[in-house]
Design a protein around this motif. Sequence first.
Motif, PDB file in Angstrom:
ATOM      1  N   GLY A   8       0.812  -1.210   0.000  1.00  0.00           N
ATOM      2  CA  GLY A   8       0.000   0.000   0.000  1.00  0.00           C
ATOM      3  C   GLY A   8       0.844   1.258   0.000  1.00  0.00           C
ATOM      4  O   GLY A   8       0.700   2.140  -0.853  1.00  0.00           O
ATOM      5  N   ALA A  22      -1.836  -7.926  -1.457  1.00  0.00           N
ATOM      6  CA  ALA A  22      -0.976  -6.895  -2.024  1.00  0.00           C
ATOM      7  C   ALA A  22      -1.660  -6.242  -3.222  1.00  0.00           C
ATOM      8  O   ALA A  22      -1.567  -5.026  -3.419  1.00  0.00           O
ATOM      9  CB  ALA A  22       0.358  -7.515  -2.448  1.00  0.00           C
ATOM     10  N   ASP A  38      -3.797  -3.942   4.345  1.00  0.00           N
ATOM     11  CA  ASP A  38      -4.293  -4.901   5.335  1.00  0.00           C
ATOM     12  C   ASP A  38      -4.890  -4.218   6.566  1.00  0.00           C
ATOM     13  O   ASP A  38      -5.799  -4.758   7.197  1.00  0.00           O
ATOM     14  CB  ASP A  38      -3.141  -5.801   5.811  1.00  0.00           C
ATOM     15  CG  ASP A  38      -2.659  -6.766   4.727  1.00  0.00           C
ATOM     16  OD1 ASP A  38      -3.265  -6.786   3.631  1.00  0.00           O
ATOM     17  OD2 ASP A  38      -1.670  -7.474   4.984  1.00  0.00           O
ATOM     18  N   GLU A  70       9.856   3.816   6.679  1.00  0.00           N
ATOM     19  CA  GLU A  70       9.876   2.347   6.648  1.00  0.00           C
ATOM     20  C   GLU A  70      11.163   1.881   7.335  1.00  0.00           C
ATOM     21  O   GLU A  70      12.246   2.231   6.905  1.00  0.00           O
ATOM     22  CB  GLU A  70       9.841   1.869   5.186  1.00  0.00           C
ATOM     23  CG  GLU A  70      10.200   0.400   4.973  1.00  0.00           C
ATOM     24  CD  GLU A  70       9.285  -0.582   5.701  1.00  0.00           C
ATOM     25  OE1 GLU A  70       8.062  -0.521   5.502  1.00  0.00           O
ATOM     26  OE2 GLU A  70       9.814  -1.412   6.474  1.00  0.00           O
ATOM     27  N   ARG A  81      -4.643 -11.539   6.562  1.00  0.00           N
ATOM     28  CA  ARG A  81      -3.878 -11.236   5.346  1.00  0.00           C
ATOM     29  C   ARG A  81      -3.866 -12.456   4.426  1.00  0.00           C
ATOM     30  O   ARG A  81      -3.575 -13.561   4.877  1.00  0.00           O
ATOM     31  CB  ARG A  81      -2.482 -10.812   5.800  1.00  0.00           C
ATOM     32  CG  ARG A  81      -1.318 -11.318   5.038  1.00  0.00           C
ATOM     33  CD  ARG A  81      -0.012 -10.761   5.570  1.00  0.00           C
ATOM     34  NE  ARG A  81       0.034  -9.314   5.527  1.00  0.00           N
ATOM     35  CZ  ARG A  81       1.096  -8.588   5.862  1.00  0.00           C
ATOM     36  NH1 ARG A  81       2.205  -9.190   6.254  1.00  0.00           N
ATOM     37  NH2 ARG A  81       1.065  -7.288   5.806  1.00  0.00           N
ATOM     38  N   ALA A 109       7.730   4.799  12.662  1.00  0.00           N
ATOM     39  CA  ALA A 109       6.842   5.813  13.225  1.00  0.00           C
ATOM     40  C   ALA A 109       6.439   5.344  14.610  1.00  0.00           C
ATOM     41  O   ALA A 109       5.925   4.229  14.770  1.00  0.00           O
ATOM     42  CB  ALA A 109       5.609   5.994  12.340  1.00  0.00           C
ATOM     43  N   TYR A 153      12.658  -4.858   1.700  1.00  0.00           N
ATOM     44  CA  TYR A 153      11.305  -5.364   1.913  1.00  0.00           C
ATOM     45  C   TYR A 153      11.213  -6.741   1.273  1.00  0.00           C
ATOM     46  O   TYR A 153      11.505  -6.894   0.091  1.00  0.00           O
ATOM     47  CB  TYR A 153      10.307  -4.399   1.275  1.00  0.00           C
ATOM     48  CG  TYR A 153       8.855  -4.845   1.277  1.00  0.00           C
ATOM     49  CD1 TYR A 153       8.018  -4.568   2.359  1.00  0.00           C
ATOM     50  CD2 TYR A 153       8.306  -5.515   0.186  1.00  0.00           C
ATOM     51  CE1 TYR A 153       6.682  -4.953   2.347  1.00  0.00           C
ATOM     52  CE2 TYR A 153       6.971  -5.900   0.163  1.00  0.00           C
ATOM     53  CZ  TYR A 153       6.166  -5.612   1.258  1.00  0.00           C
ATOM     54  OH  TYR A 153       4.840  -5.989   1.239  1.00  0.00           O
TER      55      TYR A 153
HETATM   56  C1  LIG Z   1       2.274 -16.250   2.776  1.00  0.00           C
HETATM   57  C2  LIG Z   1       1.645 -15.063   2.131  1.00  0.00           C
HETATM   58  C3  LIG Z   1       1.369 -15.069   0.774  1.00  0.00           C
HETATM   59  C4  LIG Z   1       0.795 -13.964   0.164  1.00  0.00           C
HETATM   60  N1  LIG Z   1       0.534 -14.017  -1.174  1.00  0.00           N
HETATM   61  C5  LIG Z   1      -0.061 -12.974  -1.776  1.00  0.00           C
HETATM   62  C6  LIG Z   1      -0.313 -12.992  -3.174  1.00  0.00           C
HETATM   63  O1  LIG Z   1       0.014 -13.959  -3.872  1.00  0.00           O
HETATM   64  N2  LIG Z   1      -0.934 -11.909  -3.734  1.00  0.00           N
HETATM   65  C7  LIG Z   1      -1.287 -10.824  -2.996  1.00  0.00           C
HETATM   66  O2  LIG Z   1      -1.822  -9.893  -3.571  1.00  0.00           O
HETATM   67  N3  LIG Z   1      -1.046 -10.770  -1.659  1.00  0.00           N
HETATM   68  C8  LIG Z   1      -0.443 -11.816  -1.047  1.00  0.00           C
HETATM   69  N4  LIG Z   1      -0.183 -11.760   0.310  1.00  0.00           N
HETATM   70  C9  LIG Z   1      -0.705 -10.629   1.109  1.00  0.00           C
HETATM   71  C10 LIG Z   1       0.186  -9.403   1.041  1.00  0.00           C
HETATM   72  O3  LIG Z   1       1.508  -9.707   1.402  1.00  0.00           O
HETATM   73  C11 LIG Z   1      -0.356  -8.323   1.959  1.00  0.00           C
HETATM   74  O4  LIG Z   1      -1.749  -8.237   1.839  1.00  0.00           O
HETATM   75  C12 LIG Z   1       0.245  -6.970   1.596  1.00  0.00           C
HETATM   76  O5  LIG Z   1       1.626  -7.008   1.816  1.00  0.00           O
HETATM   77  C13 LIG Z   1      -0.419  -5.841   2.370  1.00  0.00           C
HETATM   78  O6  LIG Z   1       0.189  -4.617   2.077  1.00  0.00           O
HETATM   79  P1  LIG Z   1       0.288  -3.492   3.221  1.00  0.00           P
HETATM   80  O7  LIG Z   1       0.900  -2.320   2.565  1.00  0.00           O
HETATM   81  O8  LIG Z   1      -1.001  -3.359   3.913  1.00  0.00           O
HETATM   82  O9  LIG Z   1       1.281  -4.136   4.300  1.00  0.00           O
HETATM   83  P2  LIG Z   1       2.808  -4.619   4.121  1.00  0.00           P
HETATM   84  O10 LIG Z   1       3.093  -4.980   2.712  1.00  0.00           O
HETATM   85  O11 LIG Z   1       3.040  -5.636   5.174  1.00  0.00           O
HETATM   86  O12 LIG Z   1       3.664  -3.325   4.448  1.00  0.00           O
HETATM   87  C14 LIG Z   1       3.617  -2.729   5.706  1.00  0.00           C
HETATM   88  C15 LIG Z   1       4.952  -2.051   5.936  1.00  0.00           C
HETATM   89  O13 LIG Z   1       4.811  -1.128   7.001  1.00  0.00           O
HETATM   90  C16 LIG Z   1       5.973  -1.153   7.782  1.00  0.00           C
HETATM   91  N5  LIG Z   1       5.620  -0.649   9.106  1.00  0.00           N
HETATM   92  C17 LIG Z   1       4.858  -1.238  10.058  1.00  0.00           C
HETATM   93  N6  LIG Z   1       4.769  -0.455  11.145  1.00  0.00           N
HETATM   94  C18 LIG Z   1       5.475   0.677  10.877  1.00  0.00           C
HETATM   95  C19 LIG Z   1       5.757   1.853  11.608  1.00  0.00           C
HETATM   96  N7  LIG Z   1       5.306   2.039  12.854  1.00  0.00           N
HETATM   97  N8  LIG Z   1       6.525   2.807  11.024  1.00  0.00           N
HETATM   98  C20 LIG Z   1       7.002   2.640   9.751  1.00  0.00           C
HETATM   99  N9  LIG Z   1       6.754   1.533   9.015  1.00  0.00           N
HETATM  100  C21 LIG Z   1       6.003   0.560   9.583  1.00  0.00           C
HETATM  101  C22 LIG Z   1       6.418  -2.598   7.749  1.00  0.00           C
HETATM  102  O14 LIG Z   1       7.811  -2.703   8.007  1.00  0.00           O
HETATM  103  C23 LIG Z   1       6.047  -3.021   6.332  1.00  0.00           C
HETATM  104  O15 LIG Z   1       7.136  -2.893   5.435  1.00  0.00           O
HETATM  105  C24 LIG Z   1       0.447 -12.840   0.931  1.00  0.00           C
HETATM  106  C25 LIG Z   1       0.725 -12.821   2.297  1.00  0.00           C
HETATM  107  C26 LIG Z   1       1.319 -13.910   2.895  1.00  0.00           C
HETATM  108  C27 LIG Z   1       1.632 -13.859   4.349  1.00  0.00           C
END
Ligand SMILES: Cc1cc2nc3c(=O)[nH]c(=O)nc-3n(C[C@H](O)[C@H](O)[C@H](O)COP(=O)(O)OP(=O)(O)OC[C@H]3O[C@@H](n4cnc5c(N)ncnc54)[C@H](O)[C@@H]3O)c2cc1C
Lengths: 415, 100
Positions: free
Chosen positions: A38, A323, A312, A57, A183, A100, A62
Amino acid sequence: MKLHRRTLIGGLAAGALATPMIAADTRPRVVVIGGGAGGATAARHLADGGVAVTLIEPARRYYTCFFSNLYLGGFRDLDDLAHGYGGLAARGVNVIHDRAADVDRDARRVTLAGGAELSYDRLIVAPGIDFVEGSVPGWSVAAQNAMPHAYRAGSQTRLLREQLAAMREGGVFALIAPPNPYRCPPGPYERVCMSAHYLSQHNPSAKILVIDPKDSFSKQGLFEAAWRDHYPGMIERIGPDFGADKVAVDPDAMVVDIDGMAEDVDVCNVIPAQKAGRIARIAGLTDAAGWAPVHPEDMRSRKDDAVHVLGDAANQGDMPKSAFSANSQAKVAAQAIRAELLDAPRHPARYANTCWSLLGPEDGVKVGAAYAPEDGRIATLDSFLSDGDENAETRRQTWRESIDWYRAITAEMFG
Amino acid sequence: MSARAPLAALLAAPVAAAALAGPDPEHGAWLGAHCAGCHAESGSAAMPPLEGMDPDAFTAAIEAYRSGERTHLAMQMFAQTLSASDVADLAAWLAEEDTR
Ligand SMILES: Cc1cc2nc3c(=O)[nH]c(=O)nc-3n(C[C@H](O)[C@H](O)[C@H](O)COP(=O)(O)OP(=O)(O)OC[C@H]3O[C@@H](n4cnc5c(N)ncnc54)[C@H](O)[C@@H]3O)c2cc1C
């Protein structure tokens, strides 16, 4: 360059330089917390012009959760899943590798763990997930080395892979699946396929026990057919009808207790219940269930007009936590922010998702949907699901598509 | 938006308001950003990049997915969610991209 920026932030924290530094740049400021699917997508789209974007981050690399099951199956190296932030920095995003720690929404200011303070006009919160403490009694993050979750990719994924590789011949691998919402709905079950593929080649008498508190799960028919056809006799799933909703673990003894029945296991993957990443709660953006409610038109927080929550962490309606979804939501939020801050045009929100899963070598399936705002939530317009009786060529095509998609989304996030 | 409408369309009467406005390439670009989630520059034969696609070929492909003449789970569904003016906007955006 990065070091230089970090030095500047250090200077800001010290106070003396704060006013002249901020006055120098008159562009509206957007701070993005979290550089995942995101946050990285949003930063990239906002940096295309007119807005000063800062991405916070902690990780320098990542590791994508998406395709991390393929690493367990031996179809990818862990390094293939790692991406750096140099591409975003080159596009003008001010990337700060810190965490953060606090958000003062009244003052519109983020405080970093390192002490720096950042003011914003708009804040994007995309921290992914955290685990609900106590959701699997006996397990806590302190036990993650004995019983890995591998649900944030990187060292945890490697650990699970090493444990599977080191498992005794004919050993038992238990996977405890999470309750909804979590997730990647097909993620645990794709993991079962990929672990089974690995074990069928290296430890064919091993058993996989899936302990699942849910009655049903994503792509269930497709997964169960694959377990039967690709990995006959290896996988058993226990549902809530047999007590899987009352599971506890003893990580020291490597015992799983299913409604009073103790099972010795060799490897145990505990995927706990989930909630929004901690910073969303610290910022006061979450609801009683632990997720951050948003408006479906633009992913704007229901608690604060100056904040958008992506991916998420958001409670938005029908979209699965993927993702692909986070990437789609980021485009909508970025457009809304540009429209407000820069008077840029604004078009009605559209969202899409596709989740591919690999069942076995070149055997790919997918589920997907188109979404739009409706009655205060993101609602499904239409959806599709791979057929159980598709031929091998269709499955191979689907697998190839997933590779293209991985390349596309990682290029958009980090390229 | 009306600045983009061809003069002929402005003079023709009577015409629907949508036709008066003409296709909106900016809206097309917005829709295209969503397609790029899969159809990126890095695309392949299986998922060809959207940018650089011939606008007529694009429109024909969407029509073929809508009618079921071409089959693909995701594309048939996404094609159904596009209105005729969405498709025209996307084609107008692709045409603009082509002349760049
Ligand atoms: C086993 C597995 C398989 C998957 N396969 C798929 C797939 O095939 N296709 C698909 O679309 N999705 C898949 N997903 C789901 C996908 O990985 C997540 O839904 C997606 O990464 C969510 O994006 P996000 O930006 O919400 O969170 P994330 O990608 O987790 O990013 C969050 C980021 O925020 C950072 N963060 C957290 N707290 C703080 C803070 N306080 N300050 C600064 N940074 C912070 C973290 O370090 C992290 O880098 C899979 C997940 C898993 C576990």
